[in-house]
Design an enzyme around this catalytic site. Structure first.
Site, short mmCIF file in Angstrom:
data_model
loop_
_atom_site.label_atom_id
_atom_site.label_comp_id
_atom_site.label_asym_id
_atom_site.label_seq_id
_atom_site.Cartn_x
_atom_site.Cartn_y
_atom_site.Cartn_z
N ASP A 143 0.84 -1.20 0.00
CA ASP A 143 0.00 0.00 0.00
C ASP A 143 0.88 1.25 0.00
O ASP A 143 1.95 1.26 0.59
CB ASP A 143 -0.89 -0.03 1.26
CG ASP A 143 -2.08 0.90 1.12
OD1 ASP A 143 -2.29 1.47 0.03
OD2 ASP A 143 -2.81 1.05 2.12
N ARG B 111 0.46 7.48 -2.85
CA ARG B 111 0.96 8.56 -1.99
C ARG B 111 2.44 8.83 -2.25
O ARG B 111 2.90 9.97 -2.22
CB ARG B 111 0.72 8.21 -0.51
CG ARG B 111 -0.67 8.60 -0.03
CD ARG B 111 -1.03 7.90 1.23
NE ARG B 111 -1.38 6.51 0.97
CZ ARG B 111 -1.53 5.58 1.90
NH1 ARG B 111 -1.34 5.90 3.18
NH2 ARG B 111 -1.87 4.36 1.58
N ASN C 163 -10.39 -3.39 -6.73
CA ASN C 163 -9.57 -2.41 -7.47
C ASN C 163 -10.12 -2.08 -8.86
O ASN C 163 -9.65 -1.13 -9.50
CB ASN C 163 -8.12 -2.90 -7.60
CG ASN C 163 -7.31 -2.77 -6.32
OD1 ASN C 163 -6.36 -3.51 -6.09
ND2 ASN C 163 -7.68 -1.82 -5.46
#
Ligand code: FPP
Length: 234
Positions: free
Chosen positions: A16, A20, A64
Protein backbone atom coordinates in the site's frame (compact mmCIF):
# COMPACT_ATOMS: atom_id res chain seq x y z
CA UNK A 1 23.22 -10.06 23.10
CA UNK A 2 21.46 -10.07 19.73
CA UNK A 3 17.93 -11.51 19.96
CA UNK A 4 17.31 -14.61 17.90
CA UNK A 5 15.68 -13.92 14.51
CA UNK A 6 12.87 -16.30 13.61
CA UNK A 7 12.23 -16.89 9.96
CA UNK A 8 8.55 -17.23 9.04
CA UNK A 9 7.65 -20.04 6.63
CA UNK A 10 5.23 -17.75 4.81
CA UNK A 11 5.25 -13.96 4.72
CA UNK A 12 2.54 -11.95 2.95
CA UNK A 13 2.61 -8.30 1.91
CA UNK A 14 -0.25 -5.85 1.41
CA UNK A 15 1.53 -3.37 -0.83
CA UNK A 16 0.00 0.00 0.00
CA UNK A 17 1.05 3.58 -0.57
CA UNK A 18 2.23 3.64 -4.20
CA UNK A 19 -0.16 6.49 -5.00
CA UNK A 20 0.96 8.56 -1.99
CA UNK A 21 4.62 7.92 -2.83
CA UNK A 22 4.00 9.38 -6.32
CA UNK A 23 1.86 12.27 -5.05
CA UNK A 24 4.57 13.37 -2.61
CA UNK A 25 6.87 13.75 -5.62
CA UNK A 26 4.17 15.27 -7.88
CA UNK A 27 4.47 12.25 -10.18
CA UNK A 28 1.64 10.30 -11.86
CA UNK A 29 0.28 7.39 -9.78
CA UNK A 30 1.51 4.84 -12.28
CA UNK A 31 5.11 5.83 -11.51
CA UNK A 32 4.33 4.98 -7.90
CA UNK A 33 3.21 1.52 -9.03
CA UNK A 34 6.36 1.20 -11.13
CA UNK A 35 8.47 1.86 -8.03
CA UNK A 36 6.16 -0.58 -6.23
CA UNK A 37 7.20 -3.33 -8.63
CA UNK A 38 10.85 -2.61 -7.79
CA UNK A 39 10.04 -2.90 -4.07
CA UNK A 40 8.28 -6.23 -4.72
CA UNK A 41 11.42 -7.48 -6.46
CA UNK A 42 13.58 -6.33 -3.54
CA UNK A 43 11.32 -8.22 -1.12
CA UNK A 44 11.48 -11.40 -3.23
CA UNK A 45 15.29 -11.21 -3.08
CA UNK A 46 15.21 -10.64 0.69
CA UNK A 47 12.86 -13.58 1.19
CA UNK A 48 15.08 -15.85 -0.85
CA UNK A 49 18.16 -14.74 1.14
CA UNK A 50 16.32 -15.35 4.41
CA UNK A 51 15.29 -18.87 3.34
CA UNK A 52 11.55 -18.17 3.45
CA UNK A 53 9.40 -20.90 1.88
CA UNK A 54 6.55 -18.79 0.55
CA UNK A 55 5.93 -15.11 -0.09
CA UNK A 56 2.59 -13.61 -1.10
CA UNK A 57 1.82 -10.18 -2.54
CA UNK A 58 -1.56 -8.45 -2.83
CA UNK A 59 -1.26 -6.83 -6.27
CA UNK A 60 -4.87 -6.32 -7.42
CA UNK A 61 -8.05 -6.84 -5.43
CA UNK A 62 -11.58 -7.63 -6.56
CA UNK A 63 -12.36 -4.04 -5.44
CA UNK A 64 -9.57 -2.41 -7.47
CA UNK A 65 -11.72 -2.55 -10.64
CA UNK A 66 -13.36 0.69 -9.41
CA UNK A 67 -10.08 2.61 -10.00
CA UNK A 68 -9.80 4.86 -13.09
CA UNK A 69 -9.53 2.73 -16.24
CA UNK A 70 -6.22 4.40 -17.10
CA UNK A 71 -4.69 3.21 -13.83
CA UNK A 72 -6.08 -0.32 -14.28
CA UNK A 73 -4.63 -0.47 -17.80
CA UNK A 74 -1.25 0.76 -16.55
CA UNK A 75 -1.26 -1.83 -13.74
CA UNK A 76 -1.98 -4.75 -16.07
CA UNK A 77 0.60 -3.52 -18.55
CA UNK A 78 3.07 -3.65 -15.66
CA UNK A 79 1.92 -7.13 -14.67
CA UNK A 80 2.52 -8.30 -18.27
CA UNK A 81 6.01 -6.76 -18.36
CA UNK A 82 6.74 -8.15 -14.90
CA UNK A 83 5.77 -11.63 -16.14
CA UNK A 84 7.99 -11.43 -19.19
CA UNK A 85 11.03 -9.91 -17.50
CA UNK A 86 10.97 -10.78 -13.83
CA UNK A 87 8.79 -13.84 -13.43
CA UNK A 88 10.67 -15.61 -16.21
CA UNK A 89 13.88 -14.82 -14.30
CA UNK A 90 12.25 -16.27 -11.16
CA UNK A 91 11.42 -19.41 -13.13
CA UNK A 92 15.13 -19.73 -13.99
CA UNK A 93 15.95 -19.27 -10.30
CA UNK A 94 13.74 -22.30 -9.57
CA UNK A 95 10.89 -20.47 -7.80
CA UNK A 96 7.42 -21.90 -7.83
CA UNK A 97 4.99 -19.27 -9.14
CA UNK A 98 1.30 -19.08 -8.32
CA UNK A 99 -1.47 -16.57 -8.83
CA UNK A 100 -4.27 -16.32 -6.33
CA UNK A 101 -7.58 -14.91 -7.62
CA UNK A 102 -9.68 -15.15 -10.75
CA UNK A 103 -7.08 -14.34 -13.39
CA UNK A 104 -9.47 -15.28 -16.22
CA UNK A 105 -11.07 -11.81 -15.86
CA UNK A 106 -7.76 -10.05 -16.59
CA UNK A 107 -6.94 -8.68 -20.07
CA UNK A 108 -6.32 -11.54 -22.55
CA UNK A 109 -2.66 -10.68 -23.18
CA UNK A 110 -1.98 -10.56 -19.41
CA UNK A 111 -3.67 -13.94 -18.96
CA UNK A 112 -1.56 -15.40 -21.77
CA UNK A 113 1.67 -14.07 -20.20
CA UNK A 114 0.73 -15.48 -16.78
CA UNK A 115 -0.25 -18.89 -18.16
CA UNK A 116 3.06 -19.11 -20.01
CA UNK A 117 4.89 -18.53 -16.71
CA UNK A 118 2.78 -21.14 -14.90
CA UNK A 119 3.66 -23.65 -17.56
CA UNK A 120 7.39 -22.82 -17.44
CA UNK A 121 7.46 -23.04 -13.63
CA UNK A 122 5.40 -26.20 -13.25
CA UNK A 123 8.31 -28.48 -12.26
CA UNK A 124 10.09 -25.95 -10.02
CA UNK A 125 10.65 -26.80 -6.37
CA UNK A 126 12.01 -23.56 -4.90
CA UNK A 127 10.47 -20.69 -2.94
CA UNK A 128 6.81 -20.08 -3.72
CA UNK A 129 6.06 -16.61 -5.09
CA UNK A 130 2.32 -16.08 -4.86
CA UNK A 131 0.74 -13.02 -6.47
CA UNK A 132 -2.85 -12.10 -5.72
CA UNK A 133 -4.54 -10.74 -8.84
CA UNK A 134 -8.27 -10.04 -8.97
CA UNK A 135 -8.28 -11.53 -5.49
CA UNK A 136 -10.71 -11.05 -2.61
CA UNK A 137 -10.79 -13.08 0.60
CA UNK A 138 -14.59 -13.29 0.73
CA UNK A 139 -14.73 -14.22 -2.93
CA UNK A 140 -12.18 -16.99 -2.27
CA UNK A 141 -14.25 -18.41 0.60
CA UNK A 142 -17.44 -18.35 -1.49
CA UNK A 143 -15.72 -20.06 -4.39
CA UNK A 144 -14.40 -22.76 -2.07
CA UNK A 145 -17.85 -23.37 -0.56
CA UNK A 146 -19.46 -23.54 -4.00
CA UNK A 147 -16.80 -25.95 -5.22
CA UNK A 148 -17.53 -28.20 -2.25
CA UNK A 149 -21.31 -27.97 -2.77
CA UNK A 150 -20.82 -28.85 -6.47
CA UNK A 151 -19.01 -32.01 -5.39
CA UNK A 152 -22.14 -33.09 -3.51
CA UNK A 153 -20.62 -32.89 -0.01
CA UNK A 154 -23.27 -31.92 2.58
CA UNK A 155 -21.11 -31.23 5.59
CA UNK A 156 -17.97 -29.12 5.39
CA UNK A 157 -15.06 -29.50 7.79
CA UNK A 158 -12.08 -27.16 8.30
CA UNK A 159 -9.66 -29.29 6.32
CA UNK A 160 -11.97 -29.56 3.29
CA UNK A 161 -12.49 -25.81 3.22
CA UNK A 162 -8.77 -25.08 3.67
CA UNK A 163 -7.93 -27.47 0.85
CA UNK A 164 -10.31 -25.64 -1.49
CA UNK A 165 -8.71 -22.22 -0.97
CA UNK A 166 -6.27 -20.99 -3.61
CA UNK A 167 -3.55 -21.82 -1.06
CA UNK A 168 -4.82 -25.37 -0.44
CA UNK A 169 -2.03 -27.58 0.90
CA UNK A 170 0.31 -24.63 1.50
CA UNK A 171 1.22 -22.99 4.82
CA UNK A 172 -0.93 -20.13 6.12
CA UNK A 173 0.94 -16.82 6.37
CA UNK A 174 2.85 -16.56 9.66
CA UNK A 175 3.04 -12.83 9.22
CA UNK A 176 1.05 -10.34 7.15
CA UNK A 177 2.74 -7.00 6.57
CA UNK A 178 0.93 -3.85 5.46
CA UNK A 179 2.77 -0.75 4.39
CA UNK A 180 1.85 2.95 4.56
CA UNK A 181 0.42 3.06 8.08
CA UNK A 182 -3.02 1.64 7.23
CA UNK A 183 -4.15 -0.97 9.74
CA UNK A 184 -6.60 -3.30 8.03
CA UNK A 185 -6.62 -6.50 6.00
CA UNK A 186 -8.79 -5.14 3.17
CA UNK A 187 -10.21 -8.55 2.23
CA UNK A 188 -6.77 -10.19 2.03
CA UNK A 189 -6.38 -13.86 2.97
CA UNK A 190 -9.27 -13.72 5.45
CA UNK A 191 -9.36 -17.48 5.99
CA UNK A 192 -5.59 -17.93 6.08
CA UNK A 193 -5.01 -14.94 8.40
CA UNK A 194 -6.56 -16.69 11.42
CA UNK A 195 -3.28 -16.90 13.38
CA UNK A 196 -1.06 -14.60 11.34
CA UNK A 197 0.97 -11.96 13.15
CA UNK A 198 0.04 -8.57 11.75
CA UNK A 199 2.83 -6.08 11.21
CA UNK A 200 1.97 -2.53 10.17
CA UNK A 201 4.77 -0.42 8.79
CA UNK A 202 4.51 3.35 8.30
CA UNK A 203 6.81 3.42 5.28
CA UNK A 204 5.18 3.55 1.86
CA UNK A 205 5.50 0.39 -0.24
CA UNK A 206 7.96 1.78 -2.84
CA UNK A 207 10.37 2.57 0.02
CA UNK A 208 10.56 -1.06 1.21
CA UNK A 209 14.19 -2.18 1.33
CA UNK A 210 16.44 -4.60 3.19
CA UNK A 211 16.48 -2.44 6.36
CA UNK A 212 12.67 -2.44 6.56
CA UNK A 213 12.60 -6.18 5.84
CA UNK A 214 15.02 -6.79 8.70
CA UNK A 215 12.89 -4.64 11.03
CA UNK A 216 9.83 -6.72 10.12
CA UNK A 217 11.65 -9.98 10.90
CA UNK A 218 12.78 -8.53 14.23
CA UNK A 219 9.25 -7.53 15.14
CA UNK A 220 7.89 -10.94 14.10
CA UNK A 221 10.61 -12.66 16.14
CA UNK A 222 9.51 -10.84 19.28
CA UNK A 223 5.87 -11.88 18.99
CA UNK A 224 4.60 -14.55 21.34
CA UNK A 225 2.61 -16.94 19.17
CA UNK A 226 0.26 -18.92 21.39
CA UNK A 227 -2.47 -20.10 18.98
CA UNK A 228 -5.07 -19.82 21.75
CA UNK A 229 -2.86 -21.76 24.15
CA UNK A 230 -1.32 -20.35 27.32
CA UNK A 231 2.25 -21.44 26.70
CA UNK A 232 4.72 -19.85 24.35
CA UNK A 233 5.03 -22.14 21.31
CA UNK A 234 8.07 -20.70 19.52
C1 FPP B 1 -1.79 0.11 -3.39
O1 FPP B 1 -1.29 1.41 -3.46
C2 FPP B 1 -1.23 -0.66 -4.45
C3 FPP B 1 -1.96 -1.33 -5.40
C4 FPP B 1 -3.42 -1.33 -5.47
C5 FPP B 1 -1.29 -2.05 -6.48
C6 FPP B 1 -0.06 -2.80 -6.09
C7 FPP B 1 0.64 -3.05 -7.32
C8 FPP B 1 1.96 -3.04 -7.54
C9 FPP B 1 2.99 -2.91 -6.50
C10 FPP B 1 2.49 -3.12 -8.91
C11 FPP B 1 1.90 -4.17 -9.82
C12 FPP B 1 2.18 -5.53 -9.39
C13 FPP B 1 2.82 -6.45 -10.09
C14 FPP B 1 2.82 -7.85 -9.58
C15 FPP B 1 3.55 -6.20 -11.32
P1 FPP B 1 -2.31 2.58 -3.71
O2 FPP B 1 -2.35 2.88 -5.16
O3 FPP B 1 -3.63 2.24 -3.11
O4 FPP B 1 -1.61 3.73 -2.93
P2 FPP B 1 -2.34 4.94 -2.16
O5 FPP B 1 -3.17 4.33 -1.08
O6 FPP B 1 -1.18 5.72 -1.66
O7 FPP B 1 -3.13 5.67 -3.21
Amino acid sequence: MQDEIKIPRHIAFIMDGNGRWAKKRMLPRKLGHREGVKALRRMVDECEKAGIEMVSFYAFSTENWTRPQEEIDALFKMVGEFAEKNLSEYVRRGFRIMFMGDITKLPADTVAALKKILDQAKDNKGMIVNIALNYGGRDEILRAVNRILDSGVREIDMQTLSDCMYTGGLPDPDVIVRSSGEKRLSNFMLWQAAYAELVFVDDLWPDFDSAIFEKILREYSQRDRRYGNVRRIN
